[in-house]
Scaffold this motif. Structure first.
Motif, PDB file in Angstrom:
ATOM      1  N   ILE A   1      -1.517  17.249   1.020  1.00  0.00           N
ATOM      2  CA  ILE A   1      -0.733  16.385   0.141  1.00  0.00           C
ATOM      3  C   ILE A   1      -0.371  15.086   0.852  1.00  0.00           C
ATOM      4  CG2 ILE A   1       1.505  16.126  -1.045  1.00  0.00           C
ATOM      5  CD1 ILE A   1       1.408  19.046  -1.738  1.00  0.00           C
ATOM      6  N   GLU A   2      -0.447  13.983   0.097  1.00  0.00           N
ATOM      7  CA  GLU A   2       0.094  12.695   0.524  1.00  0.00           C
ATOM      8  C   GLU A   2       1.262  12.371  -0.406  1.00  0.00           C
ATOM      9  OE1 GLU A   2      -3.813  10.147   1.942  1.00  0.00           O
ATOM     10  OE2 GLU A   2      -3.033   9.842  -0.058  1.00  0.00           O
ATOM     11  N   LEU A   3       2.409  12.056   0.167  1.00  0.00           N
ATOM     12  CA  LEU A   3       3.542  11.582  -0.620  1.00  0.00           C
ATOM     13  C   LEU A   3       3.650  10.079  -0.423  1.00  0.00           C
ATOM     14  CD1 LEU A   3       6.456  14.113   0.064  1.00  0.00           C
ATOM     15  CD2 LEU A   3       4.804  14.110  -1.803  1.00  0.00           C
ATOM     16  N   PHE A   4       3.784   9.346  -1.507  1.00  0.00           N
ATOM     17  CA  PHE A   4       3.953   7.896  -1.468  1.00  0.00           C
ATOM     18  C   PHE A   4       5.265   7.518  -2.124  1.00  0.00           C
ATOM     19  CE2 PHE A   4      -0.661   8.233  -1.320  1.00  0.00           C
ATOM     20  CZ  PHE A   4      -1.023   7.238  -0.430  1.00  0.00           C
ATOM     21  N   SER A   5       5.895   6.479  -1.603  1.00  0.00           N
ATOM     22  CA  SER A   5       7.033   5.875  -2.294  1.00  0.00           C
ATOM     23  C   SER A   5       6.716   4.404  -2.496  1.00  0.00           C
ATOM     24  CB  SER A   5       8.319   6.019  -1.470  1.00  0.00           C
ATOM     25  OG  SER A   5       8.264   5.194  -0.321  1.00  0.00           O
ATOM     26  N   PHE A   6       7.112   3.883  -3.631  1.00  0.00           N
ATOM     27  CA  PHE A   6       6.965   2.463  -3.931  1.00  0.00           C
ATOM     28  C   PHE A   6       8.272   1.983  -4.545  1.00  0.00           C
ATOM     29  CE2 PHE A   6       2.597   4.099  -4.211  1.00  0.00           C
ATOM     30  CZ  PHE A   6       1.972   3.245  -3.322  1.00  0.00           C
TER      31      PHE A   6
END
Length: 123
Positions: A55-60
């Protein structure tokens, strides 16, 4: 084309620290790498399960909310396999995670349940 496996799943999260805690401390995934990109004000967290990148978690700073639950276009749910569903439910419940009633899939005969990540993603 021969696909060998799913390499990873990428998720955009609304609260990076909250989701980081959920996926690591609650679900037990391990951090491989953590990156902050100042130019995008964006975090990226690479997570593994049993040593395998999953899993990759991204925040923007701005994102679009999921339009409905659970029948929104796109990812319907993320499924995990466990050895004992009752033990998994007990562990999640002990950590304050609400878990739905266990159901039996009429096609496979397998037991399953749902719970949510901090953004309401069905797991």
């Amino acid at each position: 084309m021969k696909i060998n496996k799913i390499q990873h799943i990428a998720l955009i999260v609304s609260n990076y620290e909250q989701s980081k805690h959920f996926y690591t401390a609650i679900l037990g995934l391990e951090i491989i790498n953590e990156t902050y990109r100042k130019d995008r004000d964006s975090h990226k967290l690479d997570l593994s399960l049993s040593g395998e990148y999953v899993i990759e978690l991204f925040s923007f700073p701005s994102y679009v909310a999921r339009p409905s639950y659970p029948e929104a276009l796109g990812l319907r749910h993320l499924a995990f396999e466990v050895d004992n569903i009752s033990e998994a439910i007990a562990e999640l419940s002990a950590k304050g995670i609400a878990v739905e009633e266990v159901r039996i899939d009429p096609l496979t005969g397998k037991s399953f349940t749902f719970f949510q990540d901090p953004d309401g993603l069905p797991l």
